[in-house]
Design a protein around this motif. Structure first.
Motif, PDB file in Angstrom:
ATOM      1  N   TYR A  86       0.833  -1.198   0.000  1.00 11.32           N
ATOM      2  CA  TYR A  86       0.000   0.000   0.000  1.00 11.32           C
ATOM      3  C   TYR A  86       0.871   1.252   0.000  1.00 11.32           C
ATOM      4  CZ  TYR A  86      -3.642  -3.334   1.160  1.00 11.32           C
ATOM      5  OH  TYR A  86      -4.495  -4.401   1.123  1.00 11.32           O
ATOM      6  N   ARG A  87       0.456   2.244  -0.762  1.00 10.65           N
ATOM      7  CA  ARG A  87       1.229   3.479  -0.870  1.00 10.65           C
ATOM      8  C   ARG A  87       1.417   4.152   0.491  1.00 10.65           C
ATOM      9  NH1 ARG A  87       1.132   6.299  -6.205  1.00 10.65           N
ATOM     10  NH2 ARG A  87       0.322   4.845  -7.746  1.00 10.65           N
ATOM     11  N   TYR A  88       0.447   4.018   1.352  1.00  8.72           N
ATOM     12  CA  TYR A  88       0.538   4.619   2.681  1.00  8.72           C
ATOM     13  C   TYR A  88       1.745   4.068   3.439  1.00  8.72           C
ATOM     14  CZ  TYR A  88      -0.678   5.689   7.536  1.00  8.72           C
ATOM     15  OH  TYR A  88      -0.648   6.108   8.841  1.00  8.72           O
ATOM     16  N   TYR A  89       1.940   2.751   3.388  1.00  9.60           N
ATOM     17  CA  TYR A  89       3.094   2.145   4.053  1.00  9.60           C
ATOM     18  C   TYR A  89       4.390   2.659   3.442  1.00  9.60           C
ATOM     19  CZ  TYR A  89      -0.328  -1.318   5.748  1.00  9.60           C
ATOM     20  OH  TYR A  89      -1.398  -1.941   6.320  1.00  9.60           O
ATOM     21  N   GLU A  90       4.385   2.768   2.135  1.00 12.74           N
ATOM     22  CA  GLU A  90       5.573   3.253   1.427  1.00 12.74           C
ATOM     23  C   GLU A  90       5.928   4.670   1.870  1.00 12.74           C
ATOM     24  OE1 GLU A  90       6.802   4.557  -3.127  1.00 12.74           O
ATOM     25  OE2 GLU A  90       5.015   3.333  -2.783  1.00 12.74           O
ATOM     26  N   ALA A  91       4.921   5.539   1.946  1.00  8.73           N
ATOM     27  CA  ALA A  91       5.164   6.931   2.331  1.00  8.73           C
ATOM     28  C   ALA A  91       5.779   7.029   3.723  1.00  8.73           C
ATOM     29  CB  ALA A  91       3.853   7.717   2.275  1.00  8.73           C
ATOM     30  N   LEU A  92       5.385   6.125   4.607  1.00  8.86           N
ATOM     31  CA  LEU A  92       5.884   6.169   5.981  1.00  8.86           C
ATOM     32  C   LEU A  92       7.350   5.763   6.089  1.00  8.86           C
ATOM     33  CD1 LEU A  92       2.850   4.661   7.946  1.00  8.86           C
ATOM     34  CD2 LEU A  92       3.523   7.057   7.786  1.00  8.86           C
ATOM     35  N   VAL A  93       7.817   4.884   5.200  1.00 12.21           N
ATOM     36  CA  VAL A  93       9.188   4.385   5.340  1.00 12.21           C
ATOM     37  C   VAL A  93      10.214   5.195   4.547  1.00 12.21           C
ATOM     38  CG1 VAL A  93       8.339   2.051   5.744  1.00 12.21           C
ATOM     39  CG2 VAL A  93       9.088   2.694   3.457  1.00 12.21           C
ATOM     40  N   VAL A  94       9.764   5.997   3.581  1.00 13.92           N
ATOM     41  CA  VAL A  94      10.717   6.746   2.758  1.00 13.92           C
ATOM     42  C   VAL A  94      11.659   7.620   3.589  1.00 13.92           C
ATOM     43  CG1 VAL A  94      10.944   8.594   1.041  1.00 13.92           C
ATOM     44  CG2 VAL A  94       9.416   6.682   0.609  1.00 13.92           C
ATOM     45  N   PRO A  95      11.175   8.381   4.582  1.00 15.54           N
ATOM     46  CA  PRO A  95      12.114   9.199   5.372  1.00 15.54           C
ATOM     47  C   PRO A  95      13.210   8.378   6.040  1.00 15.54           C
ATOM     48  CG  PRO A  95       9.866   9.923   5.755  1.00 15.54           C
ATOM     49  CD  PRO A  95       9.775   8.645   4.975  1.00 15.54           C
ATOM     50  N   GLU A  96      12.861   7.196   6.543  1.00 17.08           N
ATOM     51  CA  GLU A  96      13.864   6.350   7.197  1.00 17.08           C
ATOM     52  C   GLU A  96      14.877   5.825   6.180  1.00 17.08           C
ATOM     53  OE1 GLU A  96      15.880   4.702  10.284  1.00 17.08           O
ATOM     54  OE2 GLU A  96      14.159   6.054  10.374  1.00 17.08           O
ATOM     55  N   VAL A  97      14.393   5.471   5.000  1.00 17.95           N
ATOM     56  CA  VAL A  97      15.295   5.010   3.936  1.00 17.95           C
ATOM     57  C   VAL A  97      16.278   6.114   3.559  1.00 17.95           C
ATOM     58  CG1 VAL A  97      15.411   4.324   1.507  1.00 17.95           C
ATOM     59  CG2 VAL A  97      13.704   3.287   3.018  1.00 17.95           C
ATOM     60  N   LEU A  98      15.792   7.340   3.459  1.00 17.10           N
ATOM     61  CA  LEU A  98      16.664   8.463   3.102  1.00 17.10           C
ATOM     62  C   LEU A  98      17.715   8.714   4.184  1.00 17.10           C
ATOM     63  CD1 LEU A  98      14.070  10.951   1.565  1.00 17.10           C
ATOM     64  CD2 LEU A  98      15.597   9.368   0.374  1.00 17.10           C
ATOM     65  N   LYS A  99      17.345   8.541   5.437  1.00 19.36           N
ATOM     66  CA  LYS A  99      18.320   8.689   6.524  1.00 19.36           C
ATOM     67  C   LYS A  99      19.419   7.631   6.412  1.00 19.36           C
ATOM     68  CE  LYS A  99      15.288  10.716  10.067  1.00 19.36           C
ATOM     69  NZ  LYS A  99      14.669  10.482  11.399  1.00 19.36           N
ATOM     70  N   ILE A 100      19.015   6.405   6.112  1.00 19.01           N
ATOM     71  CA  ILE A 100      19.991   5.319   5.967  1.00 19.01           C
ATOM     72  C   ILE A 100      20.945   5.624   4.815  1.00 19.01           C
ATOM     73  CG2 ILE A 100      20.261   2.892   5.318  1.00 19.01           C
ATOM     74  CD1 ILE A 100      17.625   2.347   6.818  1.00 19.01           C
ATOM     75  N   ILE A 101      20.412   6.165   3.739  1.00 16.11           N
ATOM     76  CA  ILE A 101      21.242   6.469   2.571  1.00 16.11           C
ATOM     77  C   ILE A 101      22.227   7.592   2.872  1.00 16.11           C
ATOM     78  CG2 ILE A 101      21.138   7.496   0.255  1.00 16.11           C
ATOM     79  CD1 ILE A 101      18.643   5.724  -0.200  1.00 16.11           C
ATOM     80  N   ARG A 102      21.781   8.621   3.549  1.00 19.59           N
ATOM     81  CA  ARG A 102      22.699   9.706   3.915  1.00 19.59           C
ATOM     82  C   ARG A 102      23.805   9.195   4.833  1.00 19.59           C
ATOM     83  NH1 ARG A 102      20.882  14.845   6.358  1.00 19.59           N
ATOM     84  NH2 ARG A 102      22.976  15.406   5.731  1.00 19.59           N
TER      85      ARG A 102
END
Length: 249
Positions: A47-63
């Motif tokens: 679900y897109r809602y779940y995706e939207a919630l995890v994107v910020p954490e993914v970006l932190k991991i990438i940085r």
């Protein structure tokens, strides 16, 4: 030696070890592989809602990964969530994702490709991504297995049976010449399907990882990396500091 980080954007680590084992079997000799997942959150992203919630954490991991001197990071979901956002926030690290890598490869291996997906609800977003990638006209069809993400590994023989059925249908009825397995949790199935239909079957974990290795080599040998002219231009550091977004927690 190059360092590549595979990110499972899920709130579970149960897939980390099998994916890492698979990557260790296909990596170049001089590539270091690490696999991480999220500390909490949903265990699937249908679900897109779940995706939207995890994107910020993914970006932190990438940085953090770039700070830790990784050469590349792979966002390990076929939705390619946060792909363009991630390319904006890195300076010299390569960012890859399964759908983009698989689609470009499939378009090279055949005139049209079909994607085997879990359920119908994922098709609109995947088609939208292919349109952004400029490759929508190469899609012969999407074929739904009628299974949830976790069902893929619950009964692997049944999953393989359904994939074979849908892949054969795509070849015979939709004129597809290449099949893409449209979920990273379909890993490890491609060989049996490929032998059954006698056509290329792309495992999105393999394609995105090898694509990342390739992009790292291009960066190191020729200086080719994500352009910072327009689309992937990084936000000004002063703004990030002003908005409280610069520090990696």
């Amino acid at each position: 030696m190059s360092k590549i980080l595979w990110i499972n954007p899920l709130g579970t680590n149960i897939y980390d070890d099998p994916i890492k084992k698979g990557l260790l079997n296909i990596k170049q000799e001089n590539t270091q592989v690490d696999v991480v997942s999220l500390e909490g959150g949903s265990t699937h992203l249908e679900y897109r809602y779940y995706e939207a919630l995890v994107v910020p954490e993914v970006l932190k991991i990438i940085r953090k990964a770039e700070q830790d001197k990784y050469d590349a990071a792979i966002i390990g979901c076929f939705y390619d969530l946060g792909l363009y956002d991630a390319r904006q926030i890195v300076d010299g690290m390569v960012i890859a994702a399964p759908a983009e890598a698989s689609a470009y490869l499939a378009a090279t291996l055949g005139y049209k490709f079909s994607v085997i997906v879990t359920e119908d609800l994922v098709i609109p977003q995947m088609m939208s991504n292919f349109e952004v990638y400029g490759i929508k006209n190469k899609v012969a069809s999407f074929k739904s297995l009628g299974m949830g993400v976790h069902d893929l590994r619950a009964n692997e023989s049944e999953t393989i049976r359904r994939i074979k059925e849908k892949a054969k249908e795509a070849i015979e009825n939709d004129l597809a010449e290449v099949i893409i397995l449209g979920c990273t949790l379909q890993f490890g199935f491609y060989k049996e399907i490929q032998e059954y239909i006698n056509a290329p079957v792309i495992d999105p974990i393999i394609s995105s990882f090898k694509y990342a290795e390739y992009l790292v080599e291009l960066k190191e040998r020729f200086g080719w990396l994500h352009s910072k002219v327009y689309s992937y231009k990084s936000p000004p550091i002063m703004e990030l500091k002003e908005f409280g977004l610069y520090r990696i927690v």
